[in-house]
Motif scaffolding. Structure first.
Motif, PDB file in Angstrom:
ATOM      1  N   ALA B  91     -46.039 -15.123  32.870  1.00  0.00           N
ATOM      2  CA  ALA B  91     -45.970 -16.464  32.271  1.00  0.00           C
ATOM      3  C   ALA B  91     -45.407 -16.355  30.858  1.00  0.00           C
ATOM      4  O   ALA B  91     -46.005 -16.821  29.884  1.00  0.00           O
ATOM      5  CB  ALA B  91     -47.344 -17.107  32.269  1.00  0.00           C
ATOM      6  N   THR B  92     -44.267 -15.720  30.755  1.00  0.00           N
ATOM      7  CA  THR B  92     -43.651 -15.518  29.436  1.00  0.00           C
ATOM      8  C   THR B  92     -42.172 -15.849  29.509  1.00  0.00           C
ATOM      9  O   THR B  92     -41.578 -15.907  30.588  1.00  0.00           O
ATOM     10  CB  THR B  92     -43.809 -14.067  28.949  1.00  0.00           C
ATOM     11  OG1 THR B  92     -43.161 -13.202  29.887  1.00  0.00           O
ATOM     12  CG2 THR B  92     -45.280 -13.686  28.826  1.00  0.00           C
ATOM     13  N   ALA B 146     -45.480 -16.157  25.181  1.00  0.00           N
ATOM     14  CA  ALA B 146     -46.264 -16.852  26.206  1.00  0.00           C
ATOM     15  C   ALA B 146     -45.683 -18.242  26.466  1.00  0.00           C
ATOM     16  O   ALA B 146     -45.211 -18.921  25.542  1.00  0.00           O
ATOM     17  CB  ALA B 146     -47.715 -16.974  25.740  1.00  0.00           C
ATOM     18  N   ASN B 147     -45.738 -18.653  27.727  1.00  0.00           N
ATOM     19  CA  ASN B 147     -45.082 -19.900  28.132  1.00  0.00           C
ATOM     20  C   ASN B 147     -45.565 -21.132  27.357  1.00  0.00           C
ATOM     21  O   ASN B 147     -44.820 -22.089  27.188  1.00  0.00           O
ATOM     22  CB  ASN B 147     -45.300 -20.142  29.622  1.00  0.00           C
ATOM     23  CG  ASN B 147     -44.301 -19.378  30.474  1.00  0.00           C
ATOM     24  OD1 ASN B 147     -43.312 -18.853  29.947  1.00  0.00           O
ATOM     25  ND2 ASN B 147     -44.571 -19.277  31.768  1.00  0.00           N
ATOM     26  N   HIS B 148     -46.822 -21.111  26.932  1.00  0.00           N
ATOM     27  CA  HIS B 148     -47.324 -22.306  26.235  1.00  0.00           C
ATOM     28  C   HIS B 148     -46.875 -22.363  24.783  1.00  0.00           C
ATOM     29  O   HIS B 148     -47.037 -23.386  24.131  1.00  0.00           O
ATOM     30  CB  HIS B 148     -48.861 -22.341  26.302  1.00  0.00           C
ATOM     31  CG  HIS B 148     -49.519 -21.217  25.568  1.00  0.00           C
ATOM     32  ND1 HIS B 148     -49.639 -19.961  26.092  1.00  0.00           N
ATOM     33  CD2 HIS B 148     -50.070 -21.158  24.330  1.00  0.00           C
ATOM     34  CE1 HIS B 148     -50.261 -19.175  25.221  1.00  0.00           C
ATOM     35  NE2 HIS B 148     -50.530 -19.877  24.137  1.00  0.00           N
TER      36      HIS B 148
END
Lengths: 696, 183
Positions: B91-92, B146-148
Motif C-alpha cells: 500500500a505504497t 504510504a498510500n494515505h
C-alpha cells in the motif's frame, strides 16, 4: 502534643490579654517568609522554595528602620525578629505588622547593638541572635524568664564570622549558618555554648551574601543568595560545593528569611517539569527543571505537562561541526523581557553541562529563528535537548523557576552531510501482520504475530552508512511460538560492523549480537516472541482479545553501522524482508512435522508475499499443503488465490481481534487486493469496522 | 517571505451508479450480482506560484483528476477474490523529489504533518519522510510513501537568514509522482 497544646493555650491566653496583637499564622506554613526592604519600605514576601515563585504578603510592615534576624516560632506560629528602630525584639502575626516586645537585657546584651542573624529554636521557645565579635544571645519567649535577653558565656571570642542569617535544625538542636563571600562555609553552632564548627565549603564563586537561610522537615538547609536570588539546597551531612541551583528566587540588597523548619518543601502549585530521562534532572526528587505556571508565559501555546511540546521546532538537522537552525514560538509575553536558554547533550553522557549550552539567555520575541553551532566533538546518535523560557535570566538546566516553561526533545546528531531517510515516517510505524499456520492457510484474522517497525537510513554520499530499526511487538494471537527477524537482501553479514551494533530491548542494552551467522545479513530480534508478551490473567493471547487490553508492548531499538557502506542502489527496498519463523524445539503444526519429520525451527519461515526466504528455510515447503510458491517466477509464500500469509500495512494499524477476519474489520481490503493496479481503495486500512479490531 | 502562495480549490462530484456490475477488477468472481460504482471527479486549481522558488513545481495551473471506476462490492470475501501473483499488496507509492539551483547550502525536509496559516506553513519536523542537507547544485531522491500520505510539504531552510520556502504537494492519480523545485 500535650505540651504544645498547653503552650498554645497559655499563649492564646496571653494574646487575649494583649488585645492589639494580631492572630498567629497558620500552623507551620510551607512557604518561606522573606523580609526585604526595597525602596526603604520593609515588606514581606512569601516564597515557594520549590520554584522560587513568590508573592507579596505585606506591602509595608511599618518598620521604622530594619526588621531582621527573623525566625518562625513553631511554638506559637508567630514570627520573631530584631527591630533595629527599638533595638529590641518584635513579634509579627498574620497582619504582618511589627508588635514591639519589651525585653530585659543583661550587661552584654545592652552593648551588643542590633542583630541581622537570628532564628527561633525548634526545640525551646527561645529566640537566638548572633553578631560577629559580640557572640550569641538568647531571648526567652515563655516561662519565668520571658522576655529576658541573655549573653551565652564564652560565645563572643568564638563569633569570628560575619553572618547575615542562620537557621535552627528541626530536630538536632544545633544552629547552622552559611558564611558570605567568594568561598562560603557551612557552620554548626552549639546553641548552649556558642561553639562554632566549620563543616566545609558549600559555595565558591562570585561573592555571595546568604541573607535568608531555612531548614525543611527533612533536615535539608536552603540558603538564598541576596545578590541573584539563587537558592541552594545543602545536605548538612555530606558537605560539598553545591553548583546546582535549587530555585531561582527573588534577589534583594537586604534580605532576611524565616520558615517553619518542621514543614516539608513539597509541590503545592501547578508546575511544569522537564521530561528527559532522570539523569538530566527532570523529577522534583532530582532537582528537575521545573517552572511555576503562575503566569501565562509559555513556549508555544500549550504546556508540556500535557505531553505537548509545541514551542520549539528544529527545521534543520544537527550535523557535527555545522550550524543548525532552531525556531521558538513564545506566547504570554508581557512588558517584561523573557529569556530562552537551551542545552543539547552533545557528548551523550546523560547530563547537560556548561559547554553544552546551545542557547544562552536569548531575549525572545513571539517568533525566533536561532542559529546554534553543533560542536565538531558532538557524538553521533540520538540525544536530548532542553529548552527553558523564563523572565529570570541566566537559569541553568535544572532547578525551579517562578514562571515560563521547560520543553525537552530527543534529537539526532549526525555526521556532516547525512540524509535521514525514514520509513514510513519519523512519527509513524509500519505494521507487519502474520498468519502462522503456514503451509496451511489460516483464518485471516492476521494477528498471529503483529510487529510494528520504523526504519531510518543514514545516507552519506549515496551510501547507507547506518540503519536504525525501531520495533514493537503489537500482538500475538497464536498458539504456536514464533521468532521474528529481518533479512537485508543484498547486504552481507560482513558488511556490518557487528561489534558496534547498539541494540536495546525495552531500553535495556543487550550484550549478545542480533546478527545470524548467515552470509546474507539477518537481524534476529528473538527466536520466541512469547518471551516478550506478558499475558494478563484470564487472557489467552497478547493484545488480541476484548477486555484483554495491555499497553505493555516490548520495544526493540537496533542501530546497525556498516563497515562497508551500502550503495543506495544495492540497499534493499523498504520495508526490507521482515519474517517470522518457528521457535526452535517447539511444535508448529502437523504439516511441518509430517513434511520434515521433526520440529521445524528455522526451517519454517513466513515472509511477506513474494519475499524469498532465507538460506535457513527448507524449500520442501514450496508447493506443500496450501503453498503454491513458484521460485522460478519469484512467487513466494502464496496460496491458491494469490493471498499470502503476511501483509504489510504502512500505518500504525489496528489489527483485527481474535477470530475477526481482515475483510470484516476492513471491508475495503478485498477491493484493494483484487485490483492489480493498486488504485482501488489504496488506503483501505483507514476504513475500519471498529468493533472488529483491537483497541487499547 | 518567499513562501509558496497556493490556493487549491477542490470540486468533487460524486455520482453513485447502482447495479452496473463488473469493472475495476478483472478477477471479480461470484457474489457481485449487486454492486455500486462510485465515480469521483476532482478538480485541483492552483494559483500562480512565485517564480524564484517554485517555477518547476506543479506548473499546471489546473489539473483534472478522475479516479478510475471503483467497484464497491458488498460482502466480498477474501476467498472470493484472486490476487495477481505479482501483486504484493503493497500500500505504497513512489515519489521523486528533485531540487535544482542550489547555490548555498540548504536543509530540506519532506514532512506530512503541517498547518497552513496566512500563506505560510507550520511544519512538524518530527514527522517527516526524509531530511537532508543539500550543498550540491542539484539533488534527487525517490521515496516510498504510504498510500494515505497524499498531502505533503517540502520545507527548504537557508542558513543565511533568508526566509524558508515551503512547497506543498498533493498526490494526483493523473500525474506522475514528481515534486520538482528550482531554488
Amino acid at each position: 502534643m500535650v505540651n504544645k497544646i498547653s503552650i498554645c493555650l497559655a499563649f492564646s491566653l496571653a494574646i487575649n490579654a494583649l488585645p492589639s496583637f494580631a492572630a498567629p499564622f497558620e500552623e507551620c506554613p510551607s512557604k518561606a517568609f522573606l523580609i526585604q526592604k526595597p525602596d526603604s519600605i520593609t515588606k514581606t514576601f512569601g516564597v515557594d522554595l520549590v520554584t522560587g515563585s513568590y508573592s507579596t504578603l505585606a506591602e509595608n510592615m511599618q518598620a521604622q528602620t530594619s526588621f531582621n534576624a527573623v525566625g518562625f516560632n513553631d511554638h506559637d506560629e508567630y514570627l520573631y525578629g530584631w527591630d533595629h528602630a527599638t533595638s529590641s525584639l518584635a513579634r509579627v502575626g498574620n497582619d504582618y505588622l511589627l508588635q514591639a516586645i519589651t525585653i530585659n537585657k543583661d550587661v552584654q546584651s545592652k552593648s551588643a547593638g542590633n542583630f541581622v542573624a537570628g532564628d527561633v529554636s525548634s526545640i525551646d521557645n527561645i529566640w537566638y541572635g548572633y553578631r560577629k565579635d559580640k557572640g550569641l544571645f538568647k531571648v526567652y519567649l515563655e516561662g519565668q524568664n520571658i522576655n529576658q535577653m541573655e549573653y551565652i558565656e564564652g560565645s563572643a571570642e568564638r563569633a569570628l564570622h560575619n553572618l547575615t542569617d542562620l537557621a535552627f535544625h528541626p530536630t538536632d538542636g544545633f544552629i547552622y549558618a552559611v558564611t558570605n563571600g567568594t568561598s562560603s562555609k557551612l557552620l554548626r553552632i552549639d546553641a548552649e555554648t556558642g561553639e562554632i564548627t566549620e563543616l566545609g565549603t558549600i559555595y565558591e564563586g562570585v561573592k555571595a551574601t546568604f541573607g535568608a537561610q531555612f531548614f525543611d522537615a527533612s533536615g535539608a538547609l536552603y540558603a538564598s543568595n541576596n545578590n541573584n536570588g539563587y537558592v541552594y539546597k545543602i545536605d548538612i551531612d555530606n558537605v560539598s560545593i553545591t553548583t546546582d541551583v535549587f530555585a531561582y528566587g527573588p534577589k534583594s540588597s537586604l534580605n532576611d528569611g524565616a520558615r517553619c523548619a518542621n514543614a516539608p518543601v513539597e509541590i503545592s502549585e501547578a508546575i511544569d517539569f522537564g521530561d528527559a530521562p532522570a539523569s538530566y534532572g527532570s523529577a522534583f526528587e532530582d532537582n528537575g527543571a521545573r517552572h511555576s505556571l503562575s503566569s501565562d508565559l509559555r513556549l508555544g501555546s500549550l504546556v508540556s505537562t500535557s505531553n505537548a511540546d509545541d514551542g520549539i521546532q528544529m527545521p534543520t538537522g544537527f550535523e557535527s561541526g555545522n550550524q543548525s537552525i532552531i525556531t521558538s514560538e513564545v506566547s504570554g509575553l508581557s512588558g517584561q523581557p523573557a529569556y530562552l536558554n537551551g542545552w543539547v547533550d552533545w557528548d551523550q553522557d546523560g547530563a547537560f553541562e556548561a559547554d553544552e549550552q546551545a542557547i544562552n539567555n536569548l531575549n525572545v520575541s513571539n517568533n525566533n529563528n536561532i542559529v546554534v553551532d553543533v560542536p565538531a566533538w558532538a557524538s553521533e546518535g540520538e540525544t536530548w535537548a532542553r529548552f527553558r523560557l523564563s523572565t529570570t535570566e541566566n537559569i541553568g538546566p535544572t532547578g525551579g523557576v517562578s514562571d515560563g516553561e521547560v520543553e525537552d526533545y530527543q534529537v539526532t546528531v549526525t555526521q556532516a552531510g547525512v540524509t535521514l531517510n525514514y520509513y514510513p515516517s519519523s512519527a509513524s510505524y509500519t505494521t507487519f501482520a502474520y498468519e502462522d499456520l503456514y503451509p496451511k492457510m489460516g483464518d485471516y484474522d492476521m494477528n498471529d504475530v503483529v510487529m510494528q517497525m520504523q526504519y531510518i537510513e543514514h545516507i552519506q554520499n549515496n551510501q547507507v552508512i547506518k540503519l536504525q530499526i525501531k520495533g514493537r511487538l503489537t500482538a500475538i494471537g497464536a498458539s504456536y511460538h514464533n521468532g521474528f527477524a529481518i533479512q537485508l537482501k543484498g547486504v552481507d553479514t560482513t558488511d556490518i560492523r557487528e561489534n558496534s551494533i547498539i541494540w536495546k530491548i525495552n531500553n535495556e542494552s543487550q550484550t549478545t549480537s542480533p546478527l545470524k551467522t548467515t552470509q546474507q545479513a539477518i537481524i534476529e530480534f528473538t527466536d520466541d516472541l512469547n518471551n516478550y508478551a506478558p499475558l494478563q490473567t484470564g487472557c489467552l493471547y497478547f493484545r488480541t482479545e476484548l477486555n484483554c487490553t495491555n499497553t505493555n508492548m516490548t520495544t526493540w531499538e537496533i542501530d546497525i553501522p556498516f563497515a562497508n557502506p551500502i550503495d543506495e542502489n544495492n540497499m534493499p527496498e523498504f520495508p526490507y524482508d521482515p519474517f517470522i519463523f518457528a521457535t526452535p524445539g517447539l511444535y508448529h503444526g502437523d504439516e511441518a512435522n509430517n513434511l520434515l519429520g521433526k520440529k521445524p525451527g528455522h526451517s519454517l519461515e513466513i515472509h511477506l508475499k513474494n519475499q524469498a526466504p532465507t538460506e535457513l528455510f527448507d524449500t520442501a515447503f514450496y508447493g506443500y499443503s496450501d503453498d503454491v510458491s513458484n521460485p522460478s517466477d519469484n512467487v513466494y509464500f502464496v496460496s491458491e488465490n494469490g493471498m499470502g500469509w503476511a501483509i504489510e500495512v504502512p500505518y500504525n494499524w489496528k489489527h483485527p481481534l481474535a477470530g475477526k477476519r481482515l475483510d470484516d474489520a476492513y471491508p475495503e481490503f478485498t477491493q484493494f487486493a483484487a485490483d492489480r493496479t493498486g488504485k482501488s481503495k489504496p488506503a483501505w486500512y483507514l476504513n475500519v469496522n471498529t468493533s472488529n479490531v483491537y483497541e487499547d | 517571505m518567499n513562501t509558496l502562495k497556493a490556493l487549491i480549490t477542490i470540486n468533487t462530484l460524486c455520482i453513485i451508479l447502482i447495479g452496473c456490475g463488473g469493472g475495476g477488477s478483472e478477477t471479480s468472481s461470484e457474489g457481485n450480482s449487486k454492486v455500486s460504482t462510485t465515480v469521483t471527479k476532482t478538480t485541483v486549481t492552483q494559483a500562480p506560484i512565485p517564480q524564484e522558488n517554485t517555477e518547476n513545481v506543479n506548473s499546471e495551473k489546473e489539473k483534472l483528476e478522475t479516479t478510475e471506476l471503483i467497484v464497491q462490492s458488498k460482502n466480498t470475501r477474501i476467498e472470493d477474490i484472486n490476487v495477481e501473483p505479482n501483486n504484493t499488496l503493497s500500500a505504497t507509492f513512489e515519489l521523486t523529489v528533485s531540487i535544482s539551483g542550489v547555490s548555498d547550502k540548504v536543509y530540506v525536509s519532506l514532512c506530512d504533518e503541517f498547518t497552513e496559516q496566512q500563506n505560510t506553513y507550520s511544519v512538524q519536523y518530527d514527522s517527516c519522510l526524509f531530511r537532508t542537507p543539500v550543498s550540491s547544485s542539484s539533488y534527487s531522491r525517490t521515496l516510498k510513501i504510504a498510500n494515505h500520505n497524499t498531502d505533503l510539504v517540502l520545507a527548504v531552510w537557508h542558513y543565511d537568514g533568508r526566509a524558508p520556502q515551503f512547497i506543498r504537494w498533493i498526490k494526483s492519480n493523473e500525474l506522475a509522482n514528481n515534486l520538482n523545485i528550482a531554488l
